[in-house]
Design an enzyme around this catalytic site. Structure first.
Site, PDB file in Angstrom:
ATOM      1  N   TYR A 197       0.853  -1.186   0.000  1.00  0.00           N
ATOM      2  CA  TYR A 197       0.000   0.000   0.000  1.00  0.00           C
ATOM      3  C   TYR A 197       0.886   1.232   0.000  1.00  0.00           C
ATOM      4  CZ  TYR A 197      -3.577  -3.336   1.662  1.00  0.00           C
ATOM      5  OH  TYR A 197      -4.408  -4.402   1.815  1.00  0.00           O
TER       6      TYR A 197
ATOM      7  N   HIS B  62       0.118 -11.984   1.415  1.00  0.00           N
ATOM      8  CA  HIS B  62      -0.873 -11.150   0.731  1.00  0.00           C
ATOM      9  C   HIS B  62      -1.572 -11.894  -0.412  1.00  0.00           C
ATOM     10  CE1 HIS B  62      -1.655  -6.574   0.088  1.00  0.00           C
ATOM     11  NE2 HIS B  62      -2.753  -7.280  -0.057  1.00  0.00           N
TER      12      HIS B  62
ATOM     13  N   SER C 148     -12.928  -5.082   2.585  1.00  0.00           N
ATOM     14  CA  SER C 148     -13.986  -4.439   1.797  1.00  0.00           C
ATOM     15  C   SER C 148     -15.369  -4.888   2.270  1.00  0.00           C
ATOM     16  CB  SER C 148     -13.811  -4.751   0.307  1.00  0.00           C
ATOM     17  OG  SER C 148     -14.478  -3.803  -0.489  1.00  0.00           O
ATOM     18  N   PRO C 149     -15.626  -4.845   3.584  1.00  0.00           N
ATOM     19  CA  PRO C 149     -16.899  -5.339   4.119  1.00  0.00           C
ATOM     20  C   PRO C 149     -18.108  -4.481   3.763  1.00  0.00           C
ATOM     21  CG  PRO C 149     -15.656  -4.257   5.847  1.00  0.00           C
ATOM     22  CD  PRO C 149     -14.740  -4.339   4.662  1.00  0.00           C
TER      23      PRO C 149
ATOM     24  N   GLY D 239     -18.298  -3.245   0.621  1.00  0.00           N
ATOM     25  CA  GLY D 239     -18.317  -3.284  -0.839  1.00  0.00           C
ATOM     26  C   GLY D 239     -17.602  -2.148  -1.524  1.00  0.00           C
TER      27      GLY D 239
ATOM     28  N   GLY E 178     -24.320   3.364   0.222  1.00  0.00           N
ATOM     29  CA  GLY E 178     -25.432   4.066  -0.415  1.00  0.00           C
ATOM     30  C   GLY E 178     -25.052   5.444  -0.923  1.00  0.00           C
TER      31      GLY E 178
END
Length: 374
Positions: free
Chosen positions: A101, A166, A246-247, A249, A255
């Protein structure tokens, strides 16, 4: 493995950095005089803990990847420091980063932010990419030992609490990788071993050499592959914790994105993710529209429902939502106040089953390094 190819720094990051994936019982938010906004911003300093194998961490962690880019240009350094420290003040003890990263910038950031209370937190970082201008994987024992020392310096610490591979390197037997980590654990430089986006077969092979504490894969209301490919079942069977990255999304389940949202091809790799494409995004909007309606009925936000659903799936699951903003951090941590029954979970899953998910979860280059086919 595909032939290595020279690419520029931006393309390398877009291809290799990764976003930061039993039922429980009880009712959802009770309806009282406290407003939704107050619940979003009200976070207690105490948080429940969960176990990843034998590693005890806060039940919600913080993914730090996006602070140094990937979904947007890098955030302001001091802003990111403040957000990480606010997370700690709010009860978060589990922080996720990786050498790739940035590359390297994120570990440096996390090390600086957490140094004042290093002994009170758990740091997870990752190895496995050849950060040399190619898209190659590299989990050779000598390479692991070299990059570990570099990560320790950037993180300003003498040990890594959870060290993930990873991506599974097809050129290095997983037994050699596990054996190397076992050696590093004996030396006290690593405390726990983890795998990221590994198949059930690979998990079992690694675990037989060195117990795996945690497996990290993408998992959310619209990415549920690990329920079907044996990964979750294997973790449950072997007593391995599961960490969804990425819980929410990649932001979709907040939203806050729609068909008018633009993703910068130079700074946001969602621009290359099929689900966010002009072709598939309109077809996926019914998912979030339903979730927004459900969350409103429960006096919560869509992101909070998405995280509470994960927490309710198993006591061995610890999601690591990522953000660079304190307001989003506090919103995400509000999910810990939501108690969700098995009936609530079933209702959510039954309703969402009516809405197919269109498009792959990542671009072709990202998917090429995944250790399973679906």
């Amino acid at each position: 493995m595909k032939d290595q190819q020279a690419i520029n720094r931006r393309d390398f990051l877009a291809m290799t950095t990764l976003a930061g994936a039993g039922l429980m019982a009880a009712p959802l938010y009770s309806f009282g005089s406290i407003s939704s906004s107050e619940k979003t911003n009200k976070v207690e300093n105490k948080m429940k803990t969960r176990k990843l194998g034998t590693l005890e961490v806060s039940e919600i962690g913080l993914g730090c990847m996006n602070m140094t880019g990937n979904y947007n240009p890098p955030a302001d350094h001091q802003q990111s420091i403040a957000t990480i420290r606010k997370a700690f003040e709010s009860g978060v003890t589990f922080f996720d980063t990786a050498e790739v990263y940035g590359p390297y910038l994120d570990e440096t950031l996390v090390g600086e932010a957490l140094q004042p209370f290093r002994d009170k937190v758990k740091i997870a970082t990752k190895f496995g990419f050849a950060i040399d201008g190619t898209v190659a994987l590299d989990s050779r024992p000598a390479h692991i030992k070299k990059v570990l020392e570099e990560s320790l310096k950037r993180l300003r610490t003498d040990h890594i609490d959870l060290y993930y591979q990873h991506r599974v390197d097809p050129n290095v037997p997983i037994e050699e990788v596990a054996g190397t980590i076992k050696e590093l654990i004996h030396q006290g430089k690593v405390l726990h071993f983890g795998l990221s986006e590994a198949s059930a077969k690979t998990i079992r092979r690694a675990h037989a050499v060195q117990p795996v504490s945690a497996v990290q894969s993408e998992y959310s209301l619209w990415t549920r592959n690990v329920e079907l490919n044996g990964v979750l079942d294997t973790c449950e069977e072997l007593g391995i914790g599961f960490v969804p990255w990425s819980p929410i999304g990649a932001g979709f389940l907040t939203g806050k994105y729609d068909t008018n949202t633009k993703y910068d091809e130079k700074t946001d790799f969602r621009a290359g993710f099929p689900r966010f494409s002009k072709e598939f995004m309109p077809l996926n909007m019914p998912i979030i529209e339903w979730l927004k309606g459900y969350a409103a009925k429960k006096n919560a936000t869509p992101a909070q429902i998405a995280l509470a659903w994960l927490l309710a799936k198993s006591p061995n699951i610890v999601p690591i939502p990522g953000t660079r903003y304190q307001s989003h951090l506090l919103e995400n941590l509000g999910a810990q106040e939501i108690e969700m029954s098995k009936e609530d979970v079933q209702e959510i899953e039954t309703c969402l089953s009516k809405f197919p998910v269109y498009g792959d979860r990542m671009g072709e280059a990202h998917m090429s390094s995944i250790d399973y086919t679906f």
